[in-house]
Scaffold this motif. Structure first.
Motif, PDB file in Angstrom:
ATOM      1  N   ALA A  14       0.819  -1.214   0.000  1.00 21.47           N
ATOM      2  CA  ALA A  14       0.000   0.000   0.000  1.00 21.47           C
ATOM      3  C   ALA A  14       0.847   1.257   0.000  1.00 21.47           C
ATOM      4  CB  ALA A  14      -0.930  -0.001   1.214  1.00 21.47           C
ATOM      5  N   ILE A  15       2.007   1.209   0.628  1.00 19.86           N
ATOM      6  CA  ILE A  15       2.832   2.424   0.710  1.00 19.86           C
ATOM      7  C   ILE A  15       3.719   2.594  -0.516  1.00 19.86           C
ATOM      8  CG2 ILE A  15       4.809   1.492   1.953  1.00 19.86           C
ATOM      9  CD1 ILE A  15       3.914   4.401   3.544  1.00 19.86           C
ATOM     10  N   LEU A  16       4.003   1.541  -1.247  1.00 21.54           N
ATOM     11  CA  LEU A  16       4.904   1.645  -2.396  1.00 21.54           C
ATOM     12  C   LEU A  16       4.431   2.634  -3.462  1.00 21.54           C
ATOM     13  CD1 LEU A  16       6.150  -2.028  -2.835  1.00 21.54           C
ATOM     14  CD2 LEU A  16       7.403  -0.058  -1.947  1.00 21.54           C
ATOM     15  N   PRO A  17       3.149   2.646  -3.868  1.00 20.05           N
ATOM     16  CA  PRO A  17       2.736   3.633  -4.876  1.00 20.05           C
ATOM     17  C   PRO A  17       2.919   5.083  -4.409  1.00 20.05           C
ATOM     18  CG  PRO A  17       1.098   1.899  -4.722  1.00 20.05           C
ATOM     19  CD  PRO A  17       2.070   1.695  -3.600  1.00 20.05           C
ATOM     20  N   GLU A  18       2.692   5.335  -3.128  1.00 18.62           N
ATOM     21  CA  GLU A  18       2.890   6.695  -2.604  1.00 18.62           C
ATOM     22  C   GLU A  18       4.371   7.071  -2.613  1.00 18.62           C
ATOM     23  OE1 GLU A  18       0.551   9.104  -1.722  1.00 18.62           O
ATOM     24  OE2 GLU A  18      -0.626   7.626  -2.817  1.00 18.62           O
ATOM     25  N   LEU A  19       5.220   6.142  -2.226  1.00 23.53           N
ATOM     26  CA  LEU A  19       6.657   6.415  -2.265  1.00 23.53           C
ATOM     27  C   LEU A  19       7.116   6.676  -3.693  1.00 23.53           C
ATOM     28  CD1 LEU A  19       8.039   3.770   0.265  1.00 23.53           C
ATOM     29  CD2 LEU A  19       7.803   6.230   0.599  1.00 23.53           C
ATOM     30  N   LEU A  20       6.615   5.897  -4.630  1.00 25.14           N
ATOM     31  CA  LEU A  20       6.967   6.084  -6.036  1.00 25.14           C
ATOM     32  C   LEU A  20       6.494   7.439  -6.544  1.00 25.14           C
ATOM     33  CD1 LEU A  20       8.171   4.896  -8.611  1.00 25.14           C
ATOM     34  CD2 LEU A  20       5.955   3.867  -9.067  1.00 25.14           C
ATOM     35  N   ARG A  21       5.300   7.848  -6.148  1.00 23.11           N
ATOM     36  CA  ARG A  21       4.758   9.146  -6.569  1.00 23.11           C
ATOM     37  C   ARG A  21       5.641  10.292  -6.071  1.00 23.11           C
ATOM     38  NH1 ARG A  21       0.091  12.875  -4.947  1.00 23.11           N
ATOM     39  NH2 ARG A  21       0.198  11.936  -2.887  1.00 23.11           N
ATOM     40  N   PHE A  22       6.027  10.255  -4.808  1.00 22.47           N
ATOM     41  CA  PHE A  22       6.877  11.313  -4.262  1.00 22.47           C
ATOM     42  C   PHE A  22       8.295  11.244  -4.841  1.00 22.47           C
ATOM     43  CE2 PHE A  22       3.732  11.384  -0.679  1.00 22.47           C
ATOM     44  CZ  PHE A  22       3.232  12.636  -0.997  1.00 22.47           C
ATOM     45  N   PHE A  23       8.784  10.047  -5.110  1.00 24.11           N
ATOM     46  CA  PHE A  23      10.103   9.904  -5.730  1.00 24.11           C
ATOM     47  C   PHE A  23      10.111  10.525  -7.124  1.00 24.11           C
ATOM     48  CE2 PHE A  23      12.966   7.555  -8.555  1.00 24.11           C
ATOM     49  CZ  PHE A  23      14.178   7.841  -7.959  1.00 24.11           C
ATOM     50  N   ARG A  24       9.057  10.283  -7.895  1.00 23.44           N
ATOM     51  CA  ARG A  24       8.968  10.874  -9.239  1.00 23.44           C
ATOM     52  C   ARG A  24       8.942  12.394  -9.177  1.00 23.44           C
ATOM     53  NH1 ARG A  24       4.579   7.018 -12.305  1.00 23.44           N
ATOM     54  NH2 ARG A  24       5.987   5.256 -12.612  1.00 23.44           N
ATOM     55  N   LEU A  25       8.191  12.944  -8.243  1.00 17.26           N
ATOM     56  CA  LEU A  25       8.160  14.403  -8.082  1.00 17.26           C
ATOM     57  C   LEU A  25       9.539  14.945  -7.725  1.00 17.26           C
ATOM     58  CD1 LEU A  25       4.826  14.956  -6.123  1.00 17.26           C
ATOM     59  CD2 LEU A  25       5.310  15.639  -8.469  1.00 17.26           C
ATOM     60  N   TRP A  68       1.079  -7.175  -4.005  1.00 17.45           N
ATOM     61  CA  TRP A  68       0.198  -6.831  -5.124  1.00 17.45           C
ATOM     62  C   TRP A  68      -1.187  -6.439  -4.617  1.00 17.45           C
ATOM     63  CZ3 TRP A  68      -4.373  -9.098  -6.744  1.00 17.45           C
ATOM     64  CH2 TRP A  68      -4.882  -8.619  -7.940  1.00 17.45           C
ATOM     65  N   VAL A  69      -1.714  -7.199  -3.669  1.00 17.47           N
ATOM     66  CA  VAL A  69      -3.029  -6.884  -3.109  1.00 17.47           C
ATOM     67  C   VAL A  69      -2.996  -5.523  -2.411  1.00 17.47           C
ATOM     68  CG1 VAL A  69      -4.723  -7.558  -1.346  1.00 17.47           C
ATOM     69  CG2 VAL A  69      -3.799  -9.273  -2.906  1.00 17.47           C
ATOM     70  N   GLY A  70      -1.946  -5.253  -1.653  1.00 20.74           N
ATOM     71  CA  GLY A  70      -1.826  -3.961  -0.981  1.00 20.74           C
ATOM     72  C   GLY A  70      -1.733  -2.804  -1.964  1.00 20.74           C
ATOM     73  N   ALA A  71      -0.943  -2.980  -3.023  1.00 17.37           N
ATOM     74  CA  ALA A  71      -0.795  -1.917  -4.023  1.00 17.37           C
ATOM     75  C   ALA A  71      -2.066  -1.745  -4.849  1.00 17.37           C
ATOM     76  CB  ALA A  71       0.386  -2.224  -4.932  1.00 17.37           C
ATOM     77  N   SER A  72      -2.809  -2.824  -5.048  1.00 22.57           N
ATOM     78  CA  SER A  72      -4.026  -2.787  -5.862  1.00 22.57           C
ATOM     79  C   SER A  72      -5.277  -2.536  -5.038  1.00 22.57           C
ATOM     80  CB  SER A  72      -4.188  -4.119  -6.600  1.00 22.57           C
ATOM     81  OG  SER A  72      -3.059  -4.396  -7.376  1.00 22.57           O
ATOM     82  N   PHE A  73      -5.115  -2.324  -3.759  1.00 25.11           N
ATOM     83  CA  PHE A  73      -6.243  -2.178  -2.846  1.00 25.11           C
ATOM     84  C   PHE A  73      -7.324  -1.209  -3.336  1.00 25.11           C
ATOM     85  CE2 PHE A  73      -7.905   0.061   1.004  1.00 25.11           C
ATOM     86  CZ  PHE A  73      -8.752  -0.947   1.442  1.00 25.11           C
ATOM     87  N   PRO A  74      -6.978   0.016  -3.762  1.00 22.75           N
ATOM     88  CA  PRO A  74      -8.043   0.927  -4.204  1.00 22.75           C
ATOM     89  C   PRO A  74      -8.815   0.390  -5.413  1.00 22.75           C
ATOM     90  CG  PRO A  74      -5.978   2.109  -3.949  1.00 22.75           C
ATOM     91  CD  PRO A  74      -5.674   0.663  -3.801  1.00 22.75           C
TER      92      PRO A  74
END
Length: 91
Positions: A14-25, A68-74
């Motif tokens: 669940a936290i990986l997509p948020e970390l990736l988003r901030f890393f890209r910024l 995968w389930v955590g990242a795909s949760f939404p």
């Protein structure tokens, strides 16, 4: 795999997509968004806990599936809500 391990792997997912988003910024040299950080952090924390619980409910067989389930949760929850079965009609 134990339920606790499933929970932790789901939280990580669940936290990986948020970390990736901030890393890209940050790597693009863009400033971080102007958020209400305490509110954002609180909602993110609840989201991470919910994703960990969802990984337990999904009963993933491996750490990769739990991530995968955590990242795909939404997406998974949105899909489940949209295709929820209709309540039976009383006669």
């Amino acid at each position: 795999m134990s339920r606790f391990n499933l929970f932790l792997w789901g939280c990580l997912g669940a936290i990986l997509p948020e970390l990736l988003r901030f890393f890209r910024l940050a790597s693009a040299g863009q400033p971080l968004p102007a958020l209400n950080w305490p509110l954002y952090g609180s909602i993110l924390f609840l989201f991470i806990l919910a994703a960990g619980g969802f990984a337990i409910a999904w009963d993933a067989e491996s750490p990769f599936k739990a991530i995968w389930v955590g990242a795909s949760f939404p997406t998974l929850v949105t899909t489940l809500i949209q295709v929820a079965p209709a309540l039976p009609h009383s006669s």
